[in-house]
Design a protein around this motif. Structure first.
Motif, short mmCIF file in Angstrom:
data_model
loop_
_atom_site.label_atom_id
_atom_site.label_comp_id
_atom_site.label_asym_id
_atom_site.label_seq_id
_atom_site.Cartn_x
_atom_site.Cartn_y
_atom_site.Cartn_z
N THR A 179 40.10 29.80 41.45
CA THR A 179 39.44 28.93 42.44
C THR A 179 38.83 27.73 41.74
N ASN A 180 39.47 26.59 41.87
CA ASN A 180 38.98 25.37 41.21
C ASN A 180 38.41 24.41 42.25
N PHE A 218 47.16 32.24 41.16
CA PHE A 218 46.07 33.18 41.39
C PHE A 218 45.85 34.05 40.16
N ILE A 219 44.69 34.70 40.13
CA ILE A 219 44.33 35.61 39.04
C ILE A 219 44.39 37.04 39.58
N THR A 244 44.70 34.67 47.61
CA THR A 244 43.96 33.70 48.42
C THR A 244 43.02 32.85 47.57
N GLY A 245 42.76 33.26 46.32
CA GLY A 245 41.80 32.56 45.48
C GLY A 245 42.39 31.43 44.66
N ALA A 246 43.68 31.16 44.80
CA ALA A 246 44.32 30.09 44.01
C ALA A 246 44.20 28.78 44.76
N MET A 247 43.42 27.83 44.21
CA MET A 247 43.23 26.58 44.93
C MET A 247 42.73 25.46 44.03
N ILE A 248 43.16 24.25 44.36
CA ILE A 248 42.62 23.01 43.82
C ILE A 248 42.18 22.18 45.03
#
Length: 292
Positions: A192-193, A222-223, A228-232
């Motif tokens: 999450t960036n 994602f990690i 759902t936590g993968a974002m820029i």
């Protein structure tokens, strides 16, 4: 006695390294697998070239150099107060990680040259070959600009990334005008960036980066299993100012952009501009990557 680092900084500010060389021989005995050229803990410092002629502009600058370390520079911060960190016009080669910033806010990494990865024969502590040019974790307010990054020609087959950002609580940070060549991943955003995950106007944006001969130019990953936590930042450019990134060409096997999260990326590009349209794209559904 085990060698760990050349310089160990803790709770100091303003120390300057001008035209210094930091090197480590892999064949030396009693070397820590976590070695650093400079290790800084809640400390601020400057890495800059030295100008023997003292002319402006300098015509014979002598850059700092970091070679042979697990981390050329490692900066680790737990204080809430920022510590000025400035890394300019240095050269990093034969390191697993060139510059590592952990919770080091407002750092400047400007105009440096990176050959990513150890020389052949050295795979590092993980047992397989990998490397990062610039690796930023849990930091924001940074300037990463005008750096040149490429895979070390002598490094063994492995996974190499130019610039990684991981879980950076960014309000709006721009990774700008870097050159990334011959890497597994040119730009790697992991986790999450964004400072506010639900606000797609927050987060990291990429502008005017030049990619060539990479496996994947941009990836949002994602990690673990938290897809759902993968974002820029959800807006890469806008209708008034295109992103301006140049993508790897001349091969159909490359991915220009891989969005492995479930947050839409609105990508704006200059339609008549050469090599600025992302063509080879991965996303779980079409709506998770929209070109304008």
């Amino acid at each position: 006695m085990t060698f760990n680092k050349h310089v160990d900084l803790c709770h100091v500010r303003g120390l300057q390294f001008n035209g210094c060389t930091f090197s480590l021989n892999h064949d030396a005995s009693n070397i820590s697998e976590w070695s650093d050229g400079i290790a800084a803990y809640n400390a601020g410092f400057y890495v800059r070239p030295y100008c023997p002629s003292h002319t402006i502009p300098c015509v014979d600058a002598d850059s700092c150099r970091f070679s042979g370390f697990y981390r050329g520079i490692g900066s680790f911060t737990s204080d809430l107060q920022p510590h000025p960190t400035f890394i300019h016009s240095a050269r990093f080669d034969d390191n697993a990680i060139g510059v590592y910033l952990s919770s080091t806010n407002y750092a400047i990494v400007l105009g440096n040259y990176f050959e990513v990865g150890y020389d052949e024969g050295t795979t590092g502590h993980c047992g397989f070959a990998n490397g990062f040019g610039i690796d930023v974790n849990l930091a924001n307010g940074f300037c990463i600009e005008n750096n040149k990054l490429r895979k070390n020609f002598s490094a063994p087959t492995g996974i190499y990334a130019g610039i990684r950002v991981q879980n950076c609580p960014s309000d709006y940070d721009i990774i700008y005008k870097n050159e990334l060549d011959g890497l597994s991943y040119g730009n790697y955003a992991e986790g999450t960036n964004r400072s506010i995950p639900t606000d797609d106007k927050k987060g990291i944006e990429y502008q005017c980066n030049n990619n060539s001969h990479n496996g994947i130019d941009f990836i949002v990953q994602f990690i673990g299993t938290d897809t759902t936590g993968a974002m820029i930042r959800g807006w890469q450019g806008d209708k008034d100012l295109a992103s301006g990134n140049i993508f790897t060409r001349y091969t159909s096997s490359v991915l220009h952009f891989s969005n492995r999260g479930f947050n839409t990326i609105n990508y704006y590009y200059c339609y008549p501009c050469t090599d600025e349209e992302p063509v080879h794209i991965f996303s779980w559904e079409p709506e998770y990557f929209e070109k304008e």
